[in-house]
Scaffold this motif. Sequence first.
Motif, PDB file in Angstrom:
ATOM      1  N   TRP A  45       3.362  -5.427   4.945  1.00 38.04           N
ATOM      2  CA  TRP A  45       2.788  -4.088   4.830  1.00 38.04           C
ATOM      3  C   TRP A  45       1.072  -3.604   3.541  1.00 38.04           C
ATOM      4  N   GLY A  46       0.250  -4.604   3.060  1.00 36.04           N
ATOM      5  CA  GLY A  46      -0.665  -4.474   2.943  1.00 36.04           C
ATOM      6  C   GLY A  46      -1.643  -4.454   4.082  1.00 36.04           C
ATOM      7  N   TRP A  47      -1.695  -5.250   4.952  1.00 30.99           N
ATOM      8  CA  TRP A  47      -2.128  -5.958   6.231  1.00 30.99           C
ATOM      9  C   TRP A  47      -2.322  -4.675   7.204  1.00 30.99           C
ATOM     10  N   LEU A  48      -0.595  -3.955   7.454  1.00 32.25           N
ATOM     11  CA  LEU A  48      -0.383  -2.603   7.958  1.00 32.25           C
ATOM     12  C   LEU A  48      -0.917  -1.752   7.734  1.00 32.25           C
ATOM     13  N   ASN A  49      -1.416  -1.746   5.818  1.00 33.19           N
ATOM     14  CA  ASN A  49      -1.667  -0.181   5.711  1.00 33.19           C
ATOM     15  C   ASN A  49      -3.221  -0.510   5.260  1.00 33.19           C
ATOM     16  N   ALA A  55      -8.949   1.958   9.902  1.00 32.27           N
ATOM     17  CA  ALA A  55      -9.574   2.979  11.358  1.00 32.27           C
ATOM     18  C   ALA A  55      -9.777   4.659  11.068  1.00 32.27           C
ATOM     19  N   LEU A  56      -8.556   5.180   9.946  1.00 38.07           N
ATOM     20  CA  LEU A  56      -8.720   6.213   9.879  1.00 38.07           C
ATOM     21  C   LEU A  56      -9.616   6.517   9.233  1.00 38.07           C
ATOM     22  N   SER A  57     -10.447   5.784   7.733  1.00 44.17           N
ATOM     23  CA  SER A  57     -11.866   5.751   7.571  1.00 44.17           C
ATOM     24  C   SER A  57     -12.742   6.001   8.162  1.00 44.17           C
ATOM     25  N   VAL A  58     -13.393   5.412   9.548  1.00 41.20           N
ATOM     26  CA  VAL A  58     -13.767   5.095   9.946  1.00 41.20           C
ATOM     27  C   VAL A  58     -13.757   6.503  10.705  1.00 41.20           C
ATOM     28  N   SER A  96      -9.450   3.402  -0.932  1.00 35.09           N
ATOM     29  CA  SER A  96      -7.738   2.654  -0.843  1.00 35.09           C
ATOM     30  C   SER A  96      -7.647   2.121  -0.200  1.00 35.09           C
ATOM     31  N   THR A  97      -8.576   2.085   0.844  1.00 35.00           N
ATOM     32  CA  THR A  97      -8.718   0.492   1.682  1.00 35.00           C
ATOM     33  C   THR A  97      -8.820  -1.091   1.276  1.00 35.00           C
ATOM     34  N   PHE A  98     -10.017  -0.530   0.027  1.00 32.51           N
ATOM     35  CA  PHE A  98      -9.805  -1.730  -1.131  1.00 32.51           C
ATOM     36  C   PHE A  98      -8.187  -1.852  -1.405  1.00 32.51           C
ATOM     37  N   TRP A  99      -7.679  -1.120  -1.914  1.00 33.14           N
ATOM     38  CA  TRP A  99      -6.825  -1.339  -3.106  1.00 33.14           C
ATOM     39  C   TRP A  99      -5.748  -1.705  -2.631  1.00 33.14           C
ATOM     40  N   GLN A 100      -5.454  -1.595  -0.900  1.00 34.80           N
ATOM     41  CA  GLN A 100      -4.386  -2.071   0.216  1.00 34.80           C
ATOM     42  C   GLN A 100      -4.784  -3.408   0.118  1.00 34.80           C
ATOM     43  N   TRP A 101      -5.845  -3.960   0.118  1.00 37.48           N
ATOM     44  CA  TRP A 101      -6.122  -5.682   0.088  1.00 37.48           C
ATOM     45  C   TRP A 101      -5.734  -5.526  -1.001  1.00 37.48           C
ATOM     46  N   GLY A 102      -5.989  -5.051  -1.947  1.00 36.48           N
ATOM     47  CA  GLY A 102      -5.176  -5.762  -2.914  1.00 36.48           C
ATOM     48  C   GLY A 102      -3.269  -6.958  -3.020  1.00 36.48           C
ATOM     49  N   TYR A 103      -2.793  -6.103  -1.728  1.00 36.66           N
ATOM     50  CA  TYR A 103      -1.521  -6.465  -2.035  1.00 36.66           C
ATOM     51  C   TYR A 103      -1.335  -7.214  -0.996  1.00 36.66           C
ATOM     52  N   THR A 104      -2.425  -7.312  -0.776  1.00 34.27           N
ATOM     53  CA  THR A 104      -2.107  -8.871   0.127  1.00 34.27           C
ATOM     54  C   THR A 104      -2.558  -9.948  -0.626  1.00 34.27           C
ATOM     55  N   ARG A 105      -4.068 -10.209  -1.553  1.00 39.78           N
ATOM     56  CA  ARG A 105      -4.385 -11.466  -2.607  1.00 39.78           C
ATOM     57  C   ARG A 105      -3.011 -10.924  -3.241  1.00 39.78           C
TER      58      ARG A 105
END
Length: 132
Positions: A45-49, A55-58, A96-105
């Motif tokens: 879910w972390g990588w999917l999000n 993509a939406l941010s860009v 929020s994008t970097f927050w999602q990356w925290g889930y993978t970590r």
Amino acid sequence: SPVRAANPALSAPRAAAARRTTTPVLAATAPPTPLTQLASRLWSWGWLNWWVQGALSVVGAVLLLFANSVSSASVSAPALAGRALALAACATSFASTFWQWGYTRLAVRIRRRPERWTAASAASNAARALYV
């Protein structure tokens, strides 16, 4: 050689080695524990999000850049407020994008040293990661 053919003890290791290389051995895998399931789901879910949010941010940032480049020199107050809100939304989206990356970590930390985690501590850490 005739000596090895006559002595089965000498040819047994060679036959055993041949069986090992031609017969695949399927390792028995243990059923997944709640801890490994949590780590796997956090990772997925972390990588999917992360990809969707990135993509939406860009796309949002490119649209805002386009809107700023094609507008006239004089901008009304409501248009300026709308652009400021859009810029704040883009900044929040990137955060929020970097927050999602925290889930993978967090998933990597759980997988790397599972003996350090209990199911309760991992779940509470994941729940804390969900909230600001």
